[in-house]
Design a protein around this motif. Structure first.
Motif, PDB file in Angstrom:
ATOM      1  N   ILE A 481       0.868  -1.177   0.000  1.00 58.52           N
ATOM      2  CA  ILE A 481       0.000   0.000   0.000  1.00 58.52           C
ATOM      3  C   ILE A 481       0.905   1.227   0.000  1.00 58.52           C
ATOM      4  CG2 ILE A 481      -1.757   1.292   1.269  1.00 58.52           C
ATOM      5  CD1 ILE A 481      -2.719  -1.306   2.468  1.00 58.52           C
ATOM      6  N   GLY A 482       0.739   2.069  -1.002  1.00 55.59           N
ATOM      7  CA  GLY A 482       1.566   3.270  -1.096  1.00 55.59           C
ATOM      8  C   GLY A 482       1.056   4.173  -2.193  1.00 55.59           C
ATOM      9  N   ASP A 483       1.677   5.338  -2.312  1.00 55.29           N
ATOM     10  CA  ASP A 483       1.331   6.298  -3.358  1.00 55.29           C
ATOM     11  C   ASP A 483       2.095   5.908  -4.614  1.00 55.29           C
ATOM     12  OD1 ASP A 483       0.935   8.483  -5.025  1.00 55.29           O
ATOM     13  OD2 ASP A 483       0.779   9.870  -3.331  1.00 55.29           O
ATOM     14  N   THR A 484       1.434   5.175  -5.510  1.00 52.50           N
ATOM     15  CA  THR A 484       2.109   4.679  -6.709  1.00 52.50           C
ATOM     16  C   THR A 484       2.511   5.821  -7.634  1.00 52.50           C
ATOM     17  OG1 THR A 484      -0.065   4.339  -7.727  1.00 52.50           O
ATOM     18  CG2 THR A 484       0.936   2.468  -6.606  1.00 52.50           C
ATOM     19  N   GLY A 485       1.712   6.897  -7.658  1.00 53.02           N
ATOM     20  CA  GLY A 485       2.069   8.036  -8.499  1.00 53.02           C
ATOM     21  C   GLY A 485       3.370   8.669  -8.076  1.00 53.02           C
ATOM     22  N   ARG A 486       3.524   8.914  -6.763  1.00 50.43           N
ATOM     23  CA  ARG A 486       4.759   9.533  -6.270  1.00 50.43           C
ATOM     24  C   ARG A 486       5.937   8.572  -6.372  1.00 50.43           C
ATOM     25  NH1 ARG A 486       3.249  14.616  -6.792  1.00 50.43           N
ATOM     26  NH2 ARG A 486       1.413  15.134  -5.525  1.00 50.43           N
ATOM     27  N   LEU A 487       5.692   7.291  -6.067  1.00 54.57           N
ATOM     28  CA  LEU A 487       6.765   6.310  -6.194  1.00 54.57           C
ATOM     29  C   LEU A 487       7.201   6.177  -7.644  1.00 54.57           C
ATOM     30  CD1 LEU A 487       8.456   4.328  -4.572  1.00 54.57           C
ATOM     31  CD2 LEU A 487       6.707   2.598  -4.917  1.00 54.57           C
ATOM     32  N   GLY A 488       6.223   6.166  -8.560  1.00 52.93           N
ATOM     33  CA  GLY A 488       6.564   6.126  -9.976  1.00 52.93           C
ATOM     34  C   GLY A 488       7.312   7.363 -10.412  1.00 52.93           C
ATOM     35  N   VAL A 571      10.936  11.085  -1.173  1.00 51.28           N
ATOM     36  CA  VAL A 571      11.490   9.940  -0.443  1.00 51.28           C
ATOM     37  C   VAL A 571      11.454  10.204   1.056  1.00 51.28           C
ATOM     38  CG1 VAL A 571      13.646   8.733   0.051  1.00 51.28           C
ATOM     39  CG2 VAL A 571      12.904   9.024  -2.300  1.00 51.28           C
ATOM     40  N   GLU A 572      11.838  11.402   1.467  1.00 50.48           N
ATOM     41  CA  GLU A 572      11.832  11.721   2.895  1.00 50.48           C
ATOM     42  C   GLU A 572      10.417  11.705   3.443  1.00 50.48           C
ATOM     43  OE1 GLU A 572      13.831  15.447   3.053  1.00 50.48           O
ATOM     44  OE2 GLU A 572      15.846  14.568   2.873  1.00 50.48           O
ATOM     45  N   GLN A 573       9.429  12.141   2.629  1.00 50.59           N
ATOM     46  CA  GLN A 573       8.052  12.113   3.108  1.00 50.59           C
ATOM     47  C   GLN A 573       7.539  10.680   3.230  1.00 50.59           C
ATOM     48  OE1 GLN A 573       5.727  15.122   1.378  1.00 50.59           O
ATOM     49  NE2 GLN A 573       3.843  14.591   2.422  1.00 50.59           N
ATOM     50  N   MET A 574       8.126   9.745   2.479  1.00 46.57           N
ATOM     51  CA  MET A 574       7.752   8.339   2.586  1.00 46.57           C
ATOM     52  C   MET A 574       8.570   7.612   3.655  1.00 46.57           C
ATOM     53  SD  MET A 574       7.230   7.197  -1.389  1.00 46.57           S
ATOM     54  CE  MET A 574       6.109   8.090  -2.477  1.00 46.57           C
ATOM     55  N   GLY A 575       9.277   8.363   4.480  1.00 50.03           N
ATOM     56  CA  GLY A 575      10.011   7.755   5.579  1.00 50.03           C
ATOM     57  C   GLY A 575      11.318   7.119   5.170  1.00 50.03           C
ATOM     58  N   GLY A 576      11.926   7.582   4.077  1.00 47.50           N
ATOM     59  CA  GLY A 576      13.176   6.990   3.598  1.00 47.50           C
ATOM     60  C   GLY A 576      14.273   8.026   3.431  1.00 47.50           C
ATOM     61  N   ARG A 577      15.304   7.649   2.727  1.00 51.24           N
ATOM     62  CA  ARG A 577      16.420   8.540   2.427  1.00 51.24           C
ATOM     63  C   ARG A 577      16.949   8.220   1.041  1.00 51.24           C
ATOM     64  NH1 ARG A 577      21.627   6.274   3.807  1.00 51.24           N
ATOM     65  NH2 ARG A 577      21.433   4.077   4.374  1.00 51.24           N
ATOM     66  N   ILE A 578      17.712   9.139   0.462  1.00 52.51           N
ATOM     67  CA  ILE A 578      18.236   8.963  -0.888  1.00 52.51           C
ATOM     68  C   ILE A 578      19.687   9.403  -0.897  1.00 52.51           C
ATOM     69  CG2 ILE A 578      17.452  11.263  -1.630  1.00 52.51           C
ATOM     70  CD1 ILE A 578      16.878  10.024  -4.389  1.00 52.51           C
ATOM     71  N   TRP A 579      20.516   8.664  -1.617  1.00 55.71           N
ATOM     72  CA  TRP A 579      21.931   8.994  -1.718  1.00 55.71           C
ATOM     73  C   TRP A 579      22.471   8.416  -3.027  1.00 55.71           C
ATOM     74  CZ3 TRP A 579      19.941   5.028   0.972  1.00 55.71           C
ATOM     75  CH2 TRP A 579      20.535   3.770   0.856  1.00 55.71           C
ATOM     76  N   VAL A 580      23.720   8.788  -3.356  1.00 56.09           N
ATOM     77  CA  VAL A 580      24.317   8.366  -4.617  1.00 56.09           C
ATOM     78  C   VAL A 580      25.740   7.903  -4.368  1.00 56.09           C
ATOM     79  CG1 VAL A 580      25.141  10.695  -5.178  1.00 56.09           C
ATOM     80  CG2 VAL A 580      24.776   9.042  -7.020  1.00 56.09           C
ATOM     81  N   GLU A 581      26.137   6.876  -5.105  1.00 54.96           N
ATOM     82  CA  GLU A 581      27.523   6.404  -5.152  1.00 54.96           C
ATOM     83  C   GLU A 581      27.961   6.469  -6.610  1.00 54.96           C
ATOM     84  OE1 GLU A 581      27.291   2.491  -3.627  1.00 54.96           O
ATOM     85  OE2 GLU A 581      26.923   3.101  -1.537  1.00 54.96           O
ATOM     86  N   SER A 582      29.100   7.114  -6.871  1.00 59.59           N
ATOM     87  CA  SER A 582      29.469   7.335  -8.259  1.00 59.59           C
ATOM     88  C   SER A 582      30.975   7.355  -8.423  1.00 59.59           C
ATOM     89  CB  SER A 582      28.864   8.664  -8.754  1.00 59.59           C
ATOM     90  OG  SER A 582      29.159   8.873 -10.121  1.00 59.59           O
ATOM     91  N   VAL A 583      31.414   6.915  -9.614  1.00 58.56           N
ATOM     92  CA  VAL A 583      32.812   6.999 -10.021  1.00 58.56           C
ATOM     93  C   VAL A 583      32.826   7.651 -11.395  1.00 58.56           C
ATOM     94  CG1 VAL A 583      34.915   5.731 -10.559  1.00 58.56           C
ATOM     95  CG2 VAL A 583      33.416   4.934  -8.719  1.00 58.56           C
ATOM     96  N   VAL A 584      33.548   8.749 -11.528  1.00 60.84           N
ATOM     97  CA  VAL A 584      33.584   9.479 -12.797  1.00 60.84           C
ATOM     98  C   VAL A 584      34.123   8.573 -13.895  1.00 60.84           C
ATOM     99  CG1 VAL A 584      34.575  11.456 -13.995  1.00 60.84           C
ATOM    100  CG2 VAL A 584      33.838  11.681 -11.620  1.00 60.84           C
ATOM    101  N   GLY A 585      33.371   8.511 -15.004  1.00 62.14           N
ATOM    102  CA  GLY A 585      33.776   7.696 -16.143  1.00 62.14           C
ATOM    103  C   GLY A 585      33.310   6.258 -16.081  1.00 62.14           C
ATOM    104  N   ARG A 586      32.783   5.813 -14.926  1.00 62.41           N
ATOM    105  CA  ARG A 586      32.347   4.418 -14.795  1.00 62.41           C
ATOM    106  C   ARG A 586      30.854   4.274 -14.508  1.00 62.41           C
ATOM    107  NH1 ARG A 586      36.309   1.279 -10.824  1.00 62.41           N
ATOM    108  NH2 ARG A 586      34.852  -0.367 -11.440  1.00 62.41           N
ATOM    109  N   GLY A 587      30.234   5.319 -13.996  1.00 60.57           N
ATOM    110  CA  GLY A 587      28.796   5.235 -13.779  1.00 60.57           C
ATOM    111  C   GLY A 587      28.406   5.612 -12.367  1.00 60.57           C
ATOM    112  N   SER A 588      27.094   5.601 -12.126  1.00 62.11           N
ATOM    113  CA  SER A 588      26.532   6.008 -10.839  1.00 62.11           C
ATOM    114  C   SER A 588      25.484   4.998 -10.399  1.00 62.11           C
ATOM    115  CB  SER A 588      25.889   7.398 -10.940  1.00 62.11           C
ATOM    116  OG  SER A 588      26.809   8.356 -11.439  1.00 62.11           O
ATOM    117  N   THR A 593      15.388   4.539  -0.136  1.00 60.33           N
ATOM    118  CA  THR A 593      14.551   3.634   0.649  1.00 60.33           C
ATOM    119  C   THR A 593      13.197   4.290   0.885  1.00 60.33           C
ATOM    120  OG1 THR A 593      15.341   4.495   2.776  1.00 60.33           O
ATOM    121  CG2 THR A 593      16.556   2.652   1.816  1.00 60.33           C
ATOM    122  N   VAL A 594      12.157   3.489   0.972  1.00 62.36           N
ATOM    123  CA  VAL A 594      10.817   3.962   1.306  1.00 62.36           C
ATOM    124  C   VAL A 594      10.162   2.937   2.219  1.00 62.36           C
ATOM    125  CG1 VAL A 594      10.419   5.386  -0.733  1.00 62.36           C
ATOM    126  CG2 VAL A 594       9.910   2.947  -0.834  1.00 62.36           C
TER     127      VAL A 594
END
Length: 1017
Positions: A481-488, A571-588, A593-594
């Motif tokens: 059960i969740g907000d599919t529009g916002r998750l999408g 994401v924060e309103q859904m009780g989660g957090r967001i972050w990124v891991e990246s290497v220049v030239g190799r991808g991200s 989490t929700v």
């Protein structure tokens, strides 16, 4: 004598004397206790030795005396008695014949050296024992032995004096050593006492040399530290005065207005900032009541009564009134002034001019209003054409379209809806900033939702020749059960960015469960790409509004930088957090989490077909992408398929050859169209060139449809092709259609009348407990044709376990099953319901082959709600469900056409009766016959083993199971024999059971031969 006595009173004794006396007494007491314990142990040892010596002497004497006693050689006996009596511990040794004449000798006369009190305390008894001399069952007198404890007493007395001497010597040495150690430790204490007296007389510079043991040294160090602290106190006082002067100067020169007043409201201090703000000099205010100065615009702005001092620190905004009558917006902070005892002295007030800040806030609010008005105007202008696109594609989908046209139209429709959702979210950015965004949670299926969302972006990835895939771990719950529009929206933002910034390679979405409870689940989603990457210093700012990694990226790829900011806030309103891991030239890799709620009821799926027909099917799937392989394996396994997953085309050919050699051919092959060594079409061409594989069903999975691909698929007889990424329901429909299974169209594509028919009856989740494989397939198919979802279990225990983990609307329970029968399973379910009074009661229908009086009452008495006799007919099942569910209406299974008159019949089978049981479905009947051909030999072997082992319970159950399957297939004769065998075994008639079993085996052989002959024909 009196002075000497007074000198030894405890209060007059020095610490050294008291310590020596105490330690001496303690040592003496411990030594006495130790001596006592040692002596008690030695006494026990001596007693044990005497007892053991007595036992050994008797063991020696009895055999030695037996010979002479038998022949009556008294001289020999006398010599032996005297010899044994010479031992120091023997007091008397004697042999007495049967007439009472003794032959005796006394031992050595050993004197006791210890005093009487010691002998009494030892309490060593005189041990004596008499035993008869028995030879051949005849008694030849008796032997008497008495031991003298004098030797043991003397030995203990000498040991007592030795141990006492050691104790006295040890105590003396301990006291001497203690005295020496104490003298070395007491000397520094005396020096410390003398220095303390000098310090008390005013010599604050005195110090004591650190010496002696560690404890004494600590006391000396503590004294020296105390003296140093007191010496530095005067210096600290002078420094404190300097700090107070500095603080007073800072208050005086502060730009804020700072003033204080006493409890009467009279001003006691007034700094330069107050003079600048209000226009009053300090000389004009100090000593005057605040009420005369009129510092505030209104009395409500600042309370001046004394009681406000006791309310603690406060802060507020107000309008200050200057001497000239001008009003200034200020922020005010007040705090009470207290003395050292905590009594109130007055109040300190700090006033700051915030008029410039207020003007900036007014300007910012005006700018936000202008932005909101602009966004509202743009909302109307953008939504109008988008509604036209969505509305016209919806009308287009209601017309007759080819499957390919419908797929394109649905993609346009989904893309339009996704774009409109993004537009709405962007236009609602002002709501997000204001904290007025509200989520709208609804039940949904995670796998279908993710597949549909990723599929929307497939054209973008295909245009750049990127592999777009997704994977959901098997342990992740699907009904949420969740907000599919916002998750999408979050997924579209992150996956869209990944495609935008990736030139070659792949973009994949991975979903797993970070935490799962019975009511909630925390999803962890990772979007991984092989793109340009993000510098580390930019990774912390890209989630801010309108932020980009760099300006060149903005010019090259476009975008406002708003998407990640919206995603972070969602994401924060859904009780989660967001972050990124990246290497220049190799991808991200973007992670978020929700936290979502779990739905107790399965969400509706956009597929009307069931994977039941695929259970046990051997499927070979090939894809060079590891994520796609994981998705295929998880999906196929969930359907009950036996999958073999390989990474390339050559592995497909090798697997097909290995399966042919092993005699386990594949029923279906799924081929990725773009593989590095051999493409999917090339592999299909190789398969079609092999004569033994010409009929193999092939399905092509492609990331995009190139010109000529469809024509090539038709040439190679590829049954279906499916564009990636696809949802589980799309893959299921494609597989079923490729295998020739009927698939109902999605509800969204039905006409109005068909849609009403499809929704006229409720879709039920049905728990089926049945051990017979033929009945399992029959009941499952009948329920599926009624529009229900069956969950098949093989015995009562499996049914109870399924009930504990899933939600069902109704249960069909066979009465006779292995492991746990239907009555016991029903009792277990009712017991679980009793422990949860607030839960819904599960309706349970009994399925039984019995039709005897009292059976229905027995089932209902066990907690069941309805009763249905096997073999089950479609109309009976539909009617029973209608009775059981009350307000629910249940669909009936439409009967297929009756078999033609010229249709071949099998010997022993009545197809007219059998088709009634399967609703006229000849394909289902053929499948039931196939299962019967495989299951019947197993049942017959079980019957033979039950008869051989005399197991009437197992024999009755196997006959009952076989009887039900035979009735469904119309095998009347064999069914009657199975029923007779069941009754004979129930009555315990072994002879009749054996005869009936042989007749049943002959009839079964005839049925199986007829069935095999029809298949060869």
């Amino acid at each position: 004598m009196t002075p000497s006595f007074e000198a030894w009173r405890p209060g007059k004794l020095s610490f050294l004397i008291r310590l020596l006396l105490g330690s001496g007494l303690a040592l003496a007491a411990c030594g006495a206790a130790l001596l006592y314990a040692i002596l008690r142990g030695e006494i026990a040892d001596q007693h044990a030795k005497l007892t053991e010596h007595l036992r050994e002497e008797m063991l020696f004497a009895l055999p030695a005396m037996s010979g002479p006693a038998v022949v009556g050689e008294y001289s020999v006996i006398e010599q032996m008695v005297k010899a044994r009596a010479r031992q120091p511990v023997v007091a008397r040794f004697a042999w007495i014949d049967n007439a009472g004449h003794p032959v005796a000798a006394t031992g050595p006369d050993i004197k006791v050296e210890a005093p009487d009190w010691f002998v009494k305390w030892l309490d060593l008894p005189v041990l004596e024992e008499a035993r008869p001399v028995v030879v051949g069952g005849e008694k030849y007198g008796s032997v008497t032995l008495r031991l003298n404890p004098a030797v043991s007493i003397n030995r203990l007395w000498r040991g007592f004096w030795e141990e006492l001497g050691i104790l006295v010597l040890g105590t003396g040495l301990s006291i001497a050593v203690t005295l020496i150690v104490l003298r070395s430790g007491v000397q520094p204490l005396r020096a410390l006492a003398a220095s303390a007296r000098r310090f008390g007389q005013g010599e604050y510079g005195v110090r004591v040399t650190v010496e002696g043991p560690p404890e004494t040294a600590q006391c000396v160090q503590a004294f020296n530290s105390m003296a140093s602290n007191i010496e530095s106190l005067l210096g600290s006082l002078s420094r404190s005065e300097e700090k107070n002067r500095l603080l007073a100067m800072q208050v005086e020169q502060s730009s804020d207005a700072i003033f204080s007043h006493d409890q009467r409201g009279v001003v006691t201090s007034w700094n330069r900032g107050a003079a600048r703000l209000y226009g009053y000099k300090s000389a004009e205010t100090i000593g005057r009541p605040l009420s005369e100065l009129d510092l505030w615009d209104s009395p409500g702005g600042k309370g001046r009564d004394a009681s406000a001092v006791h309310d603690g620190a406060t802060s507020f905004e107000a309008s200050a009134k200057t001497r000239a009558g001008q009003l200034v917006e200020v922020s005010v902070a007040t705090t009470p002034l207290l003395d050292s005892a905590g009594r109130p002295l007055g109040e300190l007030t700090i006033v700051r001019d915030i008029s410039a800040l207020k003007q900036k806030e007014i300007a910012a609010e005006a700018a936000n209003r202008a932005k909101s008005e602009f966004l509202a105007t743009m909302s109307h202008e953008i939504r109008t054409p988008m509604n036209g696109v969505i509305g016209m594609t919806a009308l287009l989908l209601d017309t007759q379209l080819t499957p390919e046209q419908r797929e394109y139209a649905e993609t346009v429709h989904r893309s339009g809806e996704a774009l409109l959702a993004i537009i709405n979210d962007i236009l609602d950015f002002s709501k997000i900033e204001a904290g007025r965004l509200e989520l709208e949670p609804v039940p949904f299926g995670l796998r279908e939702m993710l597949g549909e969302t990723v599929k929307t972006l497939a054209p973008l990835s295909h245009a750049k020749e990127l592999e777009l895939s997704y994977e959901i771990q098997a342990d992740v719950p699907d009904d949420l059960i969740g907000d599919t529009g916002r998750l999408g929206q979050i997924l579209l933002n992150l996956v869209g960015n990944a495609i935008k910034f990736t030139e070659r390679g792949e973009v994949s979405v991975h979903v797993d469960a970070e935490a799962v409870t019975p009511d909630t689940v925390t999803l962890r989603v990772a979007i991984e790409d092989t793109g340009i990457g993000i510098p580390a210093e930019k990774s912390r700012v890209i989630f801010d509004a309108f932020a980009q990694a760099d300006a060149s990226t903005t010019r090259r790829f476009g975008g406002t930088g708003l998407g990640l900011a919206i995603s972070r806030q969602l994401v924060e309103q859904m009780g989660g957090r967001i972050w990124v891991e990246s290497v220049v030239g190799r991808g991200s890799t973007f992670h978020f989490t929700v936290a979502l709620k779990r739905d107790a009821v399965s969400a509706p799926r956009p597929v009307a077909a069931s994977p039941q027909a695929l259970r046990g099917l051997a499927v070979l799937a090939a894809d060079d992408n590891a994520t796609n392989r994981g998705l295929l394996e998880a999906t196929l396994t969930r359907w009950g398929v036996v999958p073999t997953i390989v990474p390339d085309g050559r592995s497909v050919l090798d697997a097909l050859e290995n399966a042919r050699v092993a005699g386990r051919p594949f029923g279906l092959v799924l081929l990725d169209s773009r593989m590095p060594d051999l493409s999917g079409l090339a592999v299909a061409e190789c398969i079609r060139k092999e004569p033994r594989l010409t009929d193999l069903t092939l399905v092509l999975l492609t990331s995009d449809v190139m010109v000529g691909d469809l024509a090539r698929c038709r040439e190679l007889h590829i049954a279906r092709h499916l564009v990636k990424p696809f949802t589980p329901s799309e893959l299921l429909n494609a597989v079923l259609l490729a295998l020739g299974q009927p698939v109902a169209p999605p509800v969204g594509s039905l006409s109005g009348a068909d849609r009403n028919a499809a929704t006229a009856f409720p879709r039920l989740n049905v728990l089926v407990a049945e051990d017979n494989s033929v009945n399992q397939l029959l009941i499952g198919r009948l329920l599926e044709k009624m529009g229900h979802v069956p969950v098949i279990t093989g015995n009562g225990q499996e049914a109870v376990d399924a009930y504990a983990t899933q939600s069902f609307d109704v249960a069909l329970m066979d009465v006779q099953m292995p492991v746990m029968d239907g009555l016991a399973a029903t009792a277990a379910i009712r017991e679980r319901e009793a422990r949860n009074p607030g839960g819904r009661r599960l309706p349970i229908m009994a399925l039984t082959a019995f039709a005897m009086r009292g059976d229905r009452e027995r089932c209902l008495g066990a907690g069941m709600d309805e009763y249905l006799t096997k073999p089950i007919k479609p109309e009976d099942l539909s009617a029973a469900l209608g009775r059981l569910l009350g307000d629910y209406r249940t669909a009936t299974v439409p009967l297929a056409a009756a078999p033609a008159e010229g249709e071949p019949m099998l010997e022993g089978f009545d197809f007219t009766a059998a088709l009634k049981y399967v609703g006229g479905d000849r394909e289902l009947l053929d499948e039931l016959l196939g299962i019967f051909a495989e299951d019947a030999p197993v049942r017959l072997e079980a019957i033979r083993q039950a008869i051989a082992g005399g197991n009437t319970t197992e024999l009755m159950r196997e006959a009952h199971t076989l009887k039900g399957a035979l009735k469904v297939l119309g095998a009347t004769t064999a069914s009657g024999l199975a029923m007779a065998l069941e009754e004979a075994s129930r009555g315990g008639d072994a002879d009749s059971s054996e005869k009936l079993a042989k007749e049943l085996e002959r009839e079964m052989d005839r049925l199986l031969q007829s069935l095999m002959a029809s298949r060869r024909g």
